[in-house]
Design a protein around this motif. Structure first.
Motif, PDB file in Angstrom:
ATOM      1  N   VAL A   1       0.852  -1.189   0.000  1.00 23.79           N
ATOM      2  CA  VAL A   1       0.000   0.000   0.000  1.00 23.79           C
ATOM      3  C   VAL A   1       0.887   1.238   0.000  1.00 23.79           C
ATOM      4  O   VAL A   1       1.800   1.363   0.816  1.00 23.79           O
ATOM      5  CB  VAL A   1      -0.927   0.042   1.233  1.00 23.79           C
ATOM      6  N   VAL A   2       0.608   2.146  -0.937  1.00 22.32           N
ATOM      7  CA  VAL A   2       1.280   3.439  -0.985  1.00 22.32           C
ATOM      8  C   VAL A   2       0.303   4.478  -0.453  1.00 22.32           C
ATOM      9  O   VAL A   2      -0.823   4.583  -0.936  1.00 22.32           O
ATOM     10  CB  VAL A   2       1.700   3.806  -2.422  1.00 22.32           C
ATOM     11  N   TYR A   3       0.724   5.243   0.534  1.00 25.88           N
ATOM     12  CA  TYR A   3      -0.108   6.300   1.113  1.00 25.88           C
ATOM     13  C   TYR A   3       0.387   7.654   0.625  1.00 25.88           C
ATOM     14  O   TYR A   3       1.575   7.976   0.754  1.00 25.88           O
ATOM     15  CB  TYR A   3      -0.048   6.250   2.638  1.00 25.88           C
ATOM     16  N   LEU A   4      -0.519   8.449   0.068  1.00 25.17           N
ATOM     17  CA  LEU A   4      -0.192   9.792  -0.399  1.00 25.17           C
ATOM     18  C   LEU A   4      -0.979  10.798   0.431  1.00 25.17           C
ATOM     19  O   LEU A   4      -2.205  10.728   0.501  1.00 25.17           O
ATOM     20  CB  LEU A   4      -0.562   9.965  -1.876  1.00 25.17           C
ATOM     21  N   ASN A   5      -0.297  11.748   1.043  1.00 25.09           N
ATOM     22  CA  ASN A   5      -0.987  12.786   1.789  1.00 25.09           C
ATOM     23  C   ASN A   5      -1.692  13.755   0.850  1.00 25.09           C
ATOM     24  O   ASN A   5      -1.194  14.049  -0.242  1.00 25.09           O
ATOM     25  CB  ASN A   5       0.003  13.569   2.661  1.00 25.09           C
ATOM     26  N   ALA A   6      -2.819  14.296   1.312  1.00 28.37           N
ATOM     27  CA  ALA A   6      -3.541  15.292   0.522  1.00 28.37           C
ATOM     28  C   ALA A   6      -2.661  16.495   0.227  1.00 28.37           C
ATOM     29  O   ALA A   6      -2.762  17.110  -0.843  1.00 28.37           O
ATOM     30  CB  ALA A   6      -4.800  15.725   1.263  1.00 28.37           C
TER      31      ALA A   6
ATOM     32  N   GLY B   1       5.998  10.163 -10.192  1.00 27.62           N
ATOM     33  CA  GLY B   1       7.375  10.053  -9.712  1.00 27.62           C
ATOM     34  C   GLY B   1       7.423   9.658  -8.251  1.00 27.62           C
ATOM     35  O   GLY B   1       8.252   8.831  -7.836  1.00 27.62           O
ATOM     36  N   VAL B   2       6.517  10.224  -7.453  1.00 34.82           N
ATOM     37  CA  VAL B   2       6.445   9.874  -6.027  1.00 34.82           C
ATOM     38  C   VAL B   2       6.004   8.423  -5.854  1.00 34.82           C
ATOM     39  O   VAL B   2       6.576   7.674  -5.056  1.00 34.82           O
ATOM     40  CB  VAL B   2       5.480  10.820  -5.292  1.00 34.82           C
ATOM     41  N   ILE B   3       4.975   8.027  -6.605  1.00 32.01           N
ATOM     42  CA  ILE B   3       4.484   6.647  -6.500  1.00 32.01           C
ATOM     43  C   ILE B   3       5.585   5.661  -6.875  1.00 32.01           C
ATOM     44  O   ILE B   3       5.768   4.632  -6.203  1.00 32.01           O
ATOM     45  CB  ILE B   3       3.248   6.446  -7.398  1.00 32.01           C
ATOM     46  N   ALA B   4       6.330   5.965  -7.933  1.00 33.90           N
ATOM     47  CA  ALA B   4       7.423   5.075  -8.349  1.00 33.90           C
ATOM     48  C   ALA B   4       8.439   4.917  -7.222  1.00 33.90           C
ATOM     49  O   ALA B   4       8.921   3.802  -6.948  1.00 33.90           O
ATOM     50  CB  ALA B   4       8.095   5.633  -9.602  1.00 33.90           C
ATOM     51  N   HIS B   5       8.771   6.020  -6.573  1.00 30.85           N
ATOM     52  CA  HIS B   5       9.720   5.971  -5.453  1.00 30.85           C
ATOM     53  C   HIS B   5       9.180   5.096  -4.321  1.00 30.85           C
ATOM     54  O   HIS B   5       9.905   4.250  -3.777  1.00 30.85           O
ATOM     55  CB  HIS B   5       9.974   7.392  -4.950  1.00 30.85           C
ATOM     56  N   GLU B   6       7.902   5.282  -3.974  1.00 34.55           N
ATOM     57  CA  GLU B   6       7.331   4.485  -2.877  1.00 34.55           C
ATOM     58  C   GLU B   6       7.245   3.008  -3.237  1.00 34.55           C
ATOM     59  O   GLU B   6       7.399   2.139  -2.375  1.00 34.55           O
ATOM     60  CB  GLU B   6       5.950   5.031  -2.486  1.00 34.55           C
TER      61      GLU B   6
ATOM     62  N   GLN C   1      18.132   3.768  -2.514  1.00 40.18           N
ATOM     63  CA  GLN C   1      17.707   2.570  -3.243  1.00 40.18           C
ATOM     64  C   GLN C   1      16.327   2.770  -3.870  1.00 40.18           C
ATOM     65  O   GLN C   1      16.080   2.363  -5.004  1.00 40.18           O
ATOM     66  CB  GLN C   1      17.686   1.360  -2.306  1.00 40.18           C
ATOM     67  N   ALA C   2      15.423   3.414  -3.115  1.00 47.59           N
ATOM     68  CA  ALA C   2      14.080   3.663  -3.641  1.00 47.59           C
ATOM     69  C   ALA C   2      14.126   4.650  -4.805  1.00 47.59           C
ATOM     70  O   ALA C   2      13.356   4.525  -5.766  1.00 47.59           O
ATOM     71  CB  ALA C   2      13.169   4.183  -2.533  1.00 47.59           C
ATOM     72  N   ASP C   3      15.011   5.643  -4.740  1.00 49.68           N
ATOM     73  CA  ASP C   3      15.179   6.568  -5.861  1.00 49.68           C
ATOM     74  C   ASP C   3      15.579   5.812  -7.122  1.00 49.68           C
ATOM     75  O   ASP C   3      15.015   6.026  -8.204  1.00 49.68           O
ATOM     76  CB  ASP C   3      16.256   7.603  -5.543  1.00 49.68           C
ATOM     77  N   ALA C   4      16.566   4.930  -6.985  1.00 48.81           N
ATOM     78  CA  ALA C   4      17.058   4.172  -8.148  1.00 48.81           C
ATOM     79  C   ALA C   4      15.991   3.234  -8.678  1.00 48.81           C
ATOM     80  O   ALA C   4      15.785   3.123  -9.898  1.00 48.81           O
ATOM     81  CB  ALA C   4      18.317   3.381  -7.757  1.00 48.81           C
ATOM     82  N   ALA C   5      15.299   2.558  -7.768  1.00 50.43           N
ATOM     83  CA  ALA C   5      14.236   1.650  -8.197  1.00 50.43           C
ATOM     84  C   ALA C   5      13.117   2.418  -8.883  1.00 50.43           C
ATOM     85  O   ALA C   5      12.599   2.005  -9.922  1.00 50.43           O
ATOM     86  CB  ALA C   5      13.690   0.875  -7.000  1.00 50.43           C
ATOM     87  N   GLY C   6      12.727   3.554  -8.296  1.00 50.01           N
ATOM     88  CA  GLY C   6      11.673   4.357  -8.891  1.00 50.01           C
ATOM     89  C   GLY C   6      12.022   4.810 -10.293  1.00 50.01           C
ATOM     90  O   GLY C   6      11.166   4.808 -11.193  1.00 50.01           O
ATOM     91  N   ALA C   7      13.282   5.199 -10.500  1.00 52.61           N
ATOM     92  CA  ALA C   7      13.724   5.610 -11.836  1.00 52.61           C
ATOM     93  C   ALA C   7      13.594   4.455 -12.826  1.00 52.61           C
ATOM     94  O   ALA C   7      13.175   4.647 -13.978  1.00 52.61           O
ATOM     95  CB  ALA C   7      15.167   6.106 -11.777  1.00 52.61           C
ATOM     96  N   SER C   8      13.927   3.250 -12.381  1.00 53.15           N
ATOM     97  CA  SER C   8      13.819   2.091 -13.274  1.00 53.15           C
ATOM     98  C   SER C   8      12.362   1.763 -13.582  1.00 53.15           C
ATOM     99  O   SER C   8      12.034   1.346 -14.699  1.00 53.15           O
ATOM    100  CB  SER C   8      14.527   0.879 -12.661  1.00 53.15           C
ATOM    101  N   PHE C   9      11.463   1.984 -12.614  1.00 51.87           N
ATOM    102  CA  PHE C   9      10.034   1.706 -12.846  1.00 51.87           C
ATOM    103  C   PHE C   9       9.445   2.718 -13.824  1.00 51.87           C
ATOM    104  O   PHE C   9       8.637   2.358 -14.689  1.00 51.87           O
ATOM    105  CB  PHE C   9       9.267   1.725 -11.533  1.00 51.87           C
ATOM    106  N   LEU C  10       9.830   3.988 -13.691  1.00 54.38           N
ATOM    107  CA  LEU C  10       9.365   5.000 -14.640  1.00 54.38           C
ATOM    108  C   LEU C  10       9.838   4.657 -16.041  1.00 54.38           C
ATOM    109  O   LEU C  10       9.065   4.732 -17.013  1.00 54.38           O
ATOM    110  CB  LEU C  10       9.883   6.384 -14.223  1.00 54.38           C
ATOM    111  N   ALA C  11      11.105   4.260 -16.148  1.00 56.97           N
ATOM    112  CA  ALA C  11      11.648   3.889 -17.461  1.00 56.97           C
ATOM    113  C   ALA C  11      10.916   2.681 -18.024  1.00 56.97           C
ATOM    114  O   ALA C  11      10.553   2.647 -19.205  1.00 56.97           O
ATOM    115  CB  ALA C  11      13.150   3.601 -17.346  1.00 56.97           C
ATOM    116  N   GLY C  12      10.683   1.683 -17.184  1.00 52.88           N
ATOM    117  CA  GLY C  12       9.994   0.484 -17.634  1.00 52.88           C
ATOM    118  C   GLY C  12       8.572   0.740 -18.072  1.00 52.88           C
ATOM    119  O   GLY C  12       8.036   0.042 -18.945  1.00 52.88           O
ATOM    120  N   ALA C  13       7.948   1.773 -17.489  1.00 52.86           N
ATOM    121  CA  ALA C  13       6.569   2.124 -17.855  1.00 52.86           C
ATOM    122  C   ALA C  13       6.519   3.114 -19.004  1.00 52.86           C
ATOM    123  O   ALA C  13       5.427   3.469 -19.465  1.00 52.86           O
ATOM    124  CB  ALA C  13       5.849   2.707 -16.643  1.00 52.86           C
TER     125      ALA C  13
END
Length: 443
Positions: A65-70, A84-89, A156-168
């Motif tokens: 579960v990813v929680y995003l504040n209002a 970008g935030v969701i990818a990082h989380e 690590q989350a920054d790097a993973a998020g970047a790879s997820f954005l690229a993959g999408a």
């Protein structure tokens, strides 16, 4: 639950106010789906949840579960920034950081506790200064261990998020834009990267993150790919809706003056006028939206909600019935329709309301208003057993385990043995006993 509104808040076990809205949840699901797939996860098992907190934050806990504040949604200018935030989380989820973080904090606590014991022993034999030094050194070691672990996780989350954005196939421009916003927010609050001690930060400093990620993102083929315009338009609508719902009406009128005839502005003002009890003005804004899109289910839902809350539920039935049909009985919209049916206080509507609400909870059990309305129906029709079961469902969502156990056992005594409702009451009772036992062992 805090009132009844299109955005339906209720308290979760982690004591955060969760905002529920059909349109916003559909948007977040569509925004996150390609990223979830790129992360190797199943979109059916990952939720993106909106939290009623105006601070700029996002986080994960145990589970997918990813929680995003209002406040984060309000700060973002584009859907791409939020992606970008969701990818990082998601990087935290795939990295197992929630569980590992708990273990790291526990280990840090153990170091701190050990230093206190050593210091206390030194003080006891007369070495006061040495004892205090031992305590301070231990506290520093504990903090350093935990913060270093947190910084490693964030990187690590920054790097993973970047790879997820690229993959999408999604540009990282929004990610960088949002990091720059965080950097500017720091300046606005009176501190800058130069003022901060990297050793005492849980996150890599924003300037360093921007520099590292920009190099990665600019090499990606998606760097110059524009964001989906339909998704961006939906984001602007949802952002304005959230602002109108959460903000003081005067803030809304300032941000969206009457001269602004855009869809987001009308959306936000409809909430502001409704909160100020100007029914005609609120309905006028919604009718202007419906003139442009007569079959938009979310506009129809808003009109029905406003009319119901203004004490005119009979007039709300037509738009809410249509919205429910257009969305294939979307649970949150169906719940608003069920509430309007009950609010008419006409017994002729109770059977339809029960069907609508039972269908809603069959697809979404974490729907407190649906259970409340069902309880009202069962009380009116003399079905005490199911009224108690509905109470048990609500008590489970509040974490009120003794009350949930009592309600479930009372329901079990009167329900047909072996029926679906009887089995559900048994499940709630078993769950409540288990939670109460865990709480007893923690004491």
């Amino acid at each position: 639950m805090i009132g009844l509104a299109l955005l339906l808040p209720f308290e979760q076990a982690h004591a955060q106010s969760i905002l529920r809205d059909a349109e916003t949840e559909a948007l977040l699901r569509d925004m996150s789906a390609p990223l979830v797939k790129a992360a190797g996860l199943d979109p059916r098992n990952v939720d993106v949840v909106l939290v009623g907190d105006m601070s700029i934050n996002a986080f994960v806990m145990n589970g997918q579960v990813v929680y995003l504040n209002a406040g984060l949604i309000n700060t973002a200018d584009t859907a791409n920034e939020v992606q970008g935030v969701i990818a990082h989380e998601l990087g935290h989820i795939t990295g197992g950081h929630a569980i590992a973080g708990e273990q790291s904090a526990k280990e840090a606590g153990n170091i701190s506790l050990l230093s206190l014991l050593i210091g206390a022993a030194a003080v006891a034999v007369g070495g006061g200064e040495a004892g205090m030094a031992a305590m301070m050194a231990g506290q520093s070691a504990a903090m350093g261990k935990y913060l270093a672990f947190s910084r490693a996780q964030e990187s690590q989350a920054d790097a993973a998020g970047a790879s997820f954005l690229a993959g999408a196939g999604i540009s990282g421009r929004g990610s960088l834009d949002f990091f720059r916003k965080l950097e500017q927010e720091g300046y606005r609050r009176g501190y800058s990267q130069a003022d901060m001690d990297p050793f005492m930060s849980t996150h890599p400093l924003e300037g360093d993150r921007i520099a590292t990620l920009q190099e990665v993102y600019q090499k990606d083929p998606a760097w110059n790919r524009p964001s989906d315009p339909v998704l961006e338009a939906r984001f602007r609508r949802a952002k304005a809706k959230l602002f109108g719902y959460l903000s003081d009406p005067q803030q809304t009128h300032k941000a969206f003056p009457a001269t602004d005839l855009s869809i987001p502005a009308r959306y936000a003002r409809a909430y502001a006028w409704h909160k100020e009890a100007y029914l005609d003005r609120a309905i006028s804004e919604v009718d202007a939206l419906l003139k442009e899109a007569p079959s938009d289910p979310y506009y129809l839902e808003l009109k029905g909600q406003i009319l119901t809350e203004a004490g005119r539920p009979g007039e709300a039935l037509a738009p809410l019935r249509r919205a429910t049909e257009l969305t294939g009985n979307q649970p949150l919209i169906a719940t608003t329709f069920g509430h309007a049916l009950v609010a008419t206080e006409d017994p002729v509507h109770l059977a339809e309301a029960e069907r609508v609400l039972r269908a809603a909870v069959s697809r979404d059990r974490e729907n407190p208003d649906a259970w409340y309305q069902l309880g009202q129906i069962y009380n009116q029709t003399g079905d005490v057993a199911r009224a108690r079961l509905a109470s048990a469902e609500m008590q489970v969502m509040r974490g009120a385990w003794p009350q949930a156990l009592s309600s479930a056992e009372a329901a079990t005594d009167s329900l047909v043995r072996g029926s679906p409702d009887w089995l559900r009451a048994q499940d709630i009772a078993l769950q409540a006993r288990g939670e109460m036992e865990r709480m007893r062992k923690r004491r």
